[in-house]
Design a protein around this motif. Structure first.
Motif, PDB file in Angstrom:
ATOM      1  N   ILE A  41      12.614  87.575  30.404  1.00 59.22           N
ATOM      2  CA  ILE A  41      12.750  88.752  31.278  1.00 59.22           C
ATOM      3  C   ILE A  41      12.028  88.511  32.608  1.00 59.22           C
ATOM      4  O   ILE A  41      12.548  88.783  33.691  1.00 59.22           O
ATOM      5  N   LYS A  42      10.827  87.970  32.500  1.00 61.25           N
ATOM      6  CA  LYS A  42      10.032  87.748  33.725  1.00 61.25           C
ATOM      7  C   LYS A  42      10.649  86.643  34.577  1.00 61.25           C
ATOM      8  O   LYS A  42      10.657  86.732  35.804  1.00 61.25           O
ATOM      9  N   LYS A  43      11.180  85.624  33.914  1.00 61.83           N
ATOM     10  CA  LYS A  43      11.814  84.532  34.649  1.00 61.83           C
ATOM     11  C   LYS A  43      12.989  85.073  35.482  1.00 61.83           C
ATOM     12  O   LYS A  43      13.234  84.615  36.598  1.00 61.83           O
ATOM     13  N   ALA A  44      13.663  86.080  34.925  1.00 67.81           N
ATOM     14  CA  ALA A  44      14.811  86.671  35.646  1.00 67.81           C
ATOM     15  C   ALA A  44      14.357  87.756  36.633  1.00 67.81           C
ATOM     16  O   ALA A  44      15.193  88.358  37.311  1.00 67.81           O
ATOM     17  N   GLY A  45      13.058  88.024  36.678  1.00 70.82           N
ATOM     18  CA  GLY A  45      12.555  89.058  37.600  1.00 70.82           C
ATOM     19  C   GLY A  45      12.953  90.460  37.178  1.00 70.82           C
ATOM     20  O   GLY A  45      13.077  91.360  38.011  1.00 70.82           O
ATOM     21  N   MET A  46      13.126  90.674  35.870  1.00 76.16           N
ATOM     22  CA  MET A  46      13.622  91.963  35.373  1.00 76.16           C
ATOM     23  C   MET A  46      12.537  92.785  34.672  1.00 76.16           C
ATOM     24  O   MET A  46      12.852  93.740  33.970  1.00 76.16           O
ATOM     25  N   GLU A  47      11.270  92.432  34.875  1.00 76.28           N
ATOM     26  CA  GLU A  47      10.221  93.139  34.139  1.00 76.28           C
ATOM     27  C   GLU A  47      10.063  94.599  34.568  1.00 76.28           C
ATOM     28  O   GLU A  47       9.578  95.416  33.789  1.00 76.28           O
ATOM     29  N   ASP A  48      10.497  94.933  35.793  1.00 77.01           N
ATOM     30  CA  ASP A  48      10.394  96.342  36.181  1.00 77.01           C
ATOM     31  C   ASP A  48      11.720  97.088  35.988  1.00 77.01           C
ATOM     32  O   ASP A  48      11.895  98.203  36.452  1.00 77.01           O
ATOM     33  N   ARG A  49      12.656  96.446  35.274  1.00 77.56           N
ATOM     34  CA  ARG A  49      13.914  97.122  34.930  1.00 77.56           C
ATOM     35  C   ARG A  49      14.154  97.100  33.422  1.00 77.56           C
ATOM     36  O   ARG A  49      15.256  97.405  32.970  1.00 77.56           O
ATOM     37  N   THR A  50      13.130  96.740  32.670  1.00 72.68           N
ATOM     38  CA  THR A  50      13.292  96.598  31.217  1.00 72.68           C
ATOM     39  C   THR A  50      12.227  97.392  30.470  1.00 72.68           C
ATOM     40  O   THR A  50      11.042  97.332  30.804  1.00 72.68           O
ATOM     41  N   LEU A  51      12.699  98.097  29.442  1.00 74.19           N
ATOM     42  CA  LEU A  51      11.798  98.776  28.493  1.00 74.19           C
ATOM     43  C   LEU A  51      11.795  97.959  27.217  1.00 74.19           C
ATOM     44  O   LEU A  51      12.865  97.580  26.729  1.00 74.19           O
ATOM     45  N   LEU A  52      10.635  97.741  26.629  1.00 73.36           N
ATOM     46  CA  LEU A  52      10.563  97.041  25.343  1.00 73.36           C
ATOM     47  C   LEU A  52      10.587  98.105  24.249  1.00 73.36           C
ATOM     48  O   LEU A  52       9.759  99.029  24.241  1.00 73.36           O
ATOM     49  N   HIS A  53      11.537  97.950  23.338  1.00 74.33           N
ATOM     50  CA  HIS A  53      11.931  99.058  22.450  1.00 74.33           C
ATOM     51  C   HIS A  53      11.983  98.508  21.023  1.00 74.33           C
ATOM     52  O   HIS A  53      12.508  97.409  20.814  1.00 74.33           O
TER      53      HIS A  53
END
Ligand code: MG
Length: 312
Positions: free
Chosen positions: A172-184
Motif C-alpha cells: 500500500i505504501k509503495k503505491a502511495g495509497m496509505e491515505d486512501r486505505t482503511l485496514l479492516h
C-alpha cells in the motif's frame, strides 16, 4: 487524529455513502477487477475487498482461504468440486490458472447471486492490480476498505499475522495509497498488529453476532472475531477502546442507541452487507454513515428515490 480516508466513509445530514462489497458481487464476479471497475464507473468510489497471501507472499484479492468451488473453474473449464486448494499453498502462477468469472448455479452460494453475469477469462487479481486501477487520475477520490483475512489454520500464529500486515501495508505504501486505505478485519488481533506496525493508518473493526451468522456457502470469520455479547457489552465502546476509527457491524446487529453511542465516540459507522430494499431502507432510516452492499445500484436507487445523496 483525523484521517482523510475515514472522512470519505462518513456521511452527513444529506448523504449516506455507498461501499461496493467485493466490487459489486450481486452482478459481477466478486473481488475482480471488472467488478471494481464497474462500481467506480457508476460513481461508487468506496471499495471493499479481501486480501490473502499466496505461498510466494503475493497479496491477492480473494475471500476464502480455500478456492471457492462454487465460483472457481479449473483449466479444463469445469467447476472445482467443493473447497479447492488453500491459497496459502499455491504460487501466484498456479492461481492464475483458475477462472472466477462464473458462479455454479447448482450450489447454495451460486443460488444466492442468481443475477451475477457469467464471464470467462476472469482471474483472481493481485492487490497491485487494483492499486494500479485506483492510481489513475480519474479515480483520485477513491478510497479502499482493505479486509485482512485471518487464516483459521494459523489463528495463534503471530509470525503469520505479522507477515500478512507487513507485506500488505508495504505494498500500500509503495503505491502511495496509505491515505486512501482503511485496514479492516474481523480479527482484532490483526488490527492490533496494524496499530503496531502502521500507526499512521486507520483501522476498521468488523463485528458479527453469532445469531446473525448466515453467509451461506462461504467461509465464516466467526472463528477470528471476538465473541462480544450486547447488552452487557457495548460494541462501539469496545471498538473505541481497541483504537478503531470505524465500526463495521452486521446490519442486523446495530441499534439506534449503539449508532448514537458510536457517533458520540467519534466513530464512523459502515454496516455490512445490505442487499434487500427493505433492509436498505431500514439503514437509511437509521442514518448510518455508509452502506456496504453487493448491489450498489440498488442502494443508489433507494437513496435517490428518498432524496439522499451518496457522493461527496
Ligand atoms: Mg470482506
Amino acid at each position: 487524529m483525523k484521517f482523510t480516508q475515514v472522512e470519505s466513509f462518513r456521511g452527513d445530514a444529506n448523504t449516506i455513502r455507498i461501499v461496493g462489497h467485493r466490487g459489486a458481487r450481486g452482478i459481477l464476479p466478486e473481488n475482480s477487477i471488472i467488478g471494481f471497475d464497474f462500481a467506480l464507473s457508476i460513481g461508487v468510489d468506496l471499495l471493499e475487498f479481501d486480501v490473502l497471501l499466496t505461498r510466494d507472499d503475493v497479496p491477492v484479492i480473494t475471500h476464502n482461504h480455500e478456492l471457492n468451488g462454487a465460483a472457481t473453474r479449473g483449466p479444463d473449464g469445469r467447476f472445482i468440486n467443493g473447497a479447492g486448494a488453500r491459497v496459502a499453498s499455491l504460487y501466484f502462477e498456479d492461481i492464475e490458472c483458475f477462472d472466477i468469472g462464473r458462479l455454479n448455479g447448482h450450489t447454495d452460494y451460486g443460488r444466492r447471486f442468481c443475477e451475477q453475469a457469467q464471464l470467462d477469462g476472469v482471474r483472481v487479481p493481485k492487490l497491485s492490480e487494483l492499486l494500479e486501477l485506483v492510481s489513475q487520475p480519474k479515480h483520485q477520490r477513491v478510497c479502499m476498505m482493505l479486509e485482512l483475512k485471518s487464516d483459521p489454520e494459523f489463528s495463534a500464529d503471530r509470525t503469520a499475522k505479522e507477515k500478512l500486515v507487513s507485506v500488505v501495508t508495504c505494498e500500500i505504501k509503495k503505491a502511495g495509497m496509505e491515505d486512501r486505505t482503511l485496514l479492516h478485519s474481523f480479527d482484532w488481533t490483526l488490527l492490533a498488529e496494524c496499530k503496531k506496525q502502521v500507526a499512521d493508518m486507520p483501522t476498521s473493526y468488523l463485528t458479527q453476532l453469532k445469531q446473525h451468522a448466515e453467509d451461506i456457502g462461504e467461509e465464516t470469520s466467526l472463528h477470528s472475531t471476538p465473541d462480544l455479547r450486547p447488552p452487557d457489552i457495548s460494541l462501539p465502546d469496545e471498538v473505541k477502546k481497541a483504537g478503531g476509527e470505524l465500526w463495521c457491524p452486521h446490519f442486523k446487529d446495530i441499534s439506534k442507541a449503539d449508532l448514537m453511542r458510536a457517533k458520540d465516540l467519534g466513530l464512523c459507522v459502515a454496516v455490512w452487507t445490505v442487499n434487500e430494499p427493505d433492509d436498505i431502507d431500514a439503514m437509511i432510516d437509521l442514518h448510518v454513515d455508509a452502506i456496504i452492499t453487493d448491489y450498489p445500484g440498488r442502494v443508489q436507487r433507494r437513496l435517490s428515490d428518498r432524496g439522499w445523496l451518496w457522493e461527496r
